[in-house]
Scaffold this motif. Sequence first.
Motif, PDB file in Angstrom:
ATOM      1  N   VAL A   1       0.790  -1.162  -0.027  1.00  0.00           N
ATOM      2  CA  VAL A   1      -0.091  -0.003   0.035  1.00  0.00           C
ATOM      3  C   VAL A   1       0.827   1.260   0.033  1.00  0.00           C
ATOM      4  N   VAL A   2       1.862   1.298   1.135  1.00  0.00           N
ATOM      5  CA  VAL A   2       2.688   2.456   0.950  1.00  0.00           C
ATOM      6  C   VAL A   2       3.584   2.755  -0.141  1.00  0.00           C
ATOM      7  N   CYS A   3       4.363   1.689  -0.490  1.00  0.00           N
ATOM      8  CA  CYS A   3       5.182   1.690  -1.682  1.00  0.00           C
ATOM      9  C   CYS A   3       4.376   1.924  -3.059  1.00  0.00           C
ATOM     10  N   GLY A   4       2.994   1.349  -3.102  1.00  0.00           N
ATOM     11  CA  GLY A   4       2.229   1.625  -4.210  1.00  0.00           C
ATOM     12  C   GLY A   4       1.856   2.920  -4.568  1.00  0.00           C
ATOM     13  N   CYS A   5       1.521   3.747  -3.142  1.00  0.00           N
ATOM     14  CA  CYS A   5       0.885   5.227  -3.234  1.00  0.00           C
ATOM     15  C   CYS A   5       2.002   6.136  -3.600  1.00  0.00           C
ATOM     16  N   ILE A   6       3.406   5.861  -2.985  1.00  0.00           N
ATOM     17  CA  ILE A   6       4.462   6.456  -3.565  1.00  0.00           C
ATOM     18  C   ILE A   6       4.846   6.373  -4.894  1.00  0.00           C
TER      19      ILE A   6
ATOM     20  N   ILE B   1       8.703   2.895   6.887  1.00  0.00           N
ATOM     21  CA  ILE B   1       9.621   4.239   6.331  1.00  0.00           C
ATOM     22  C   ILE B   1      10.716   3.677   5.445  1.00  0.00           C
ATOM     23  N   VAL B   2      11.328   2.753   6.071  1.00  0.00           N
ATOM     24  CA  VAL B   2      12.459   2.193   5.297  1.00  0.00           C
ATOM     25  C   VAL B   2      12.279   1.561   4.151  1.00  0.00           C
ATOM     26  N   HIS B   3      11.148   0.574   4.354  1.00  0.00           N
ATOM     27  CA  HIS B   3      10.684  -0.096   2.795  1.00  0.00           C
ATOM     28  C   HIS B   3      10.128   0.942   2.116  1.00  0.00           C
ATOM     29  N   ALA B   4       9.492   2.063   2.366  1.00  0.00           N
ATOM     30  CA  ALA B   4       8.936   2.844   1.522  1.00  0.00           C
ATOM     31  C   ALA B   4      10.175   3.769   0.728  1.00  0.00           C
ATOM     32  N   TYR B   5      11.195   3.695   1.438  1.00  0.00           N
ATOM     33  CA  TYR B   5      12.420   4.476   0.465  1.00  0.00           C
ATOM     34  C   TYR B   5      13.079   3.328  -0.421  1.00  0.00           C
TER      35      TYR B   5
END
Length: 560
Positions: A76-81, A154-158
């Motif tokens: 979800v987080v990485c998809g949005c970003i 947060i780390v996964h998002a990056y």
Amino acid sequence: MILQRVSGIRVFQYSGVCLLLLFLFGYILFPTLKTVETSVYVDGAFSLVHYLELFTVPAYRVPLYNSILLGILTVVVCGCIGVALAFVIHYFDFPCRGLMDKLLLLPMVMPGIVIVLAFVQLYGESGMITKTLQLLFHLESPPFHLSGLPGILIVHAYTQYVYFYITVSIAIRHIDFSIIESARNLGASRRKVFVSIILPFLRPALLAASAMTFISGAGSFTAPSIIGGGFKVLTTQILLSKTNNYMDIAATQVTVLTLVCILFFIIFRIYEAKSTFTSSVRGGGFQPITIRSQTVRWMLMSCAGLLVISIFLPVASIVLVSFVPSSSWMINYFPQDWTFDNYIAIGTSARKMQPFVNSSVMALSAAMAGLIVALPASFIIEKTASRFRWVVEFLVMLPWAIPCSAIAINMINAFNTPSLFSGYTVLVGSTILLPLAYCIRSLPILVKTVNVSLQNLNHVYLEASKSLGATTVQTFRRIAFPIVFPGILAGFLLVCLRSIGEYTVSVFLYTAANKPMSIAMVNGVFEYNLGLAMAYGTLLILLSFVVSLVSTRLLTFSIR
């Protein structure tokens, strides 16, 4: 005579296929099956007691649920970003788009352990950004803590938004712009154009990225082990079980985690196949929309500047700390002195240089072994109609759906006793097992890269060369080799890139004789030798950038 020659060629071909299948079975499928066997046998008898414990005992059940939750939230987080960035960069036209596109791929070439330690130095409880905000606003306690589920995300998002960014960017560039123009001319609203035209084009890319991101998120080990705190996941519990020599419990945890990842991978692939959208109209490629509003352009440029800073900060922090004496971090939050002693120590001490040498040698060994397997496998997949084609493709792609920690445990279970595939010796505790695991982990990406090269090798070129009188050797040297070599070399370098800073597999399989740089970095942090650890990290970053630059150029040349 001719029949004998043809018969000899067929025998040679079948022998090669058998050797390839033997390797794939022995080092991919056999270790997986050994782990399953270990999980269902207790004292020599078949039993599902460990699976019952995994789903009923809270200490085992909660990490499983946390791993699934982490995988879903990472998607979800990485998809949005990733989707938002892909649209901003490729859907709109504004200055510095090309530069931004390249910078957004930066986290992909950085080893995961380097990124996690960089985030700790910046945003941890005593991190430079955290302490700066605390002192600036006169706070009694740190404004945030990089730990637990939020810190991992947060780390996964990056690190993992790149899956969505790359796939959606490619999909956007392939949208037929004439269809969008036709829809607008017929009075379709922007929402209707997006829902009816753009979204169907993007759906397969979104599902493919979701599958890769879920497997990476649910199987994540580096971030949960360093900043997870009280948020326990299955990968960290697997290491705990292995450390305490509960290999049957570790095998059960690995089997369940692998099944979960494969199940989600299959579900995403099924939906991806059903969502394939093909346009019957063939017009021009997608044309980025020009932003005419100066205010909007200024806002985009400002956001781009902030994004560049946020991407470069982790890299800059690693390089910065590598020039700081380790002793100064015991009494200061910010650098006070500067020195080259950390690099001098690595260059002059054989013991400190050894992790760098170990990582380089093991990465090269894994890449060479992978290439020996990937070349015939890719040829069978791309250039033959062999009945074994689907078996080869399934086996070489299987590691893509298995978490890294599971691959390591599979290796331990398969080679802790003598067998045909271990040369009737015990490989656990030897120096060969870790580079072998690197090779298996990176085999899918190497096969995919070699596939690209073989797809460019059109048989028409070979036939034309032979019809003009060229010998087989001349055809290979002047036609085939120049076409396939850049892509093959690019795949070789990509495997080196993925292996040289690998941490998850390393922590399970390394020995004192082949300790890699990633382990040396973590040891340096926990031994309060932070400057030396970050010097290792800087060397990893430099190596990664050089290898990535060379492989990207070679792969681009091969595709052309």
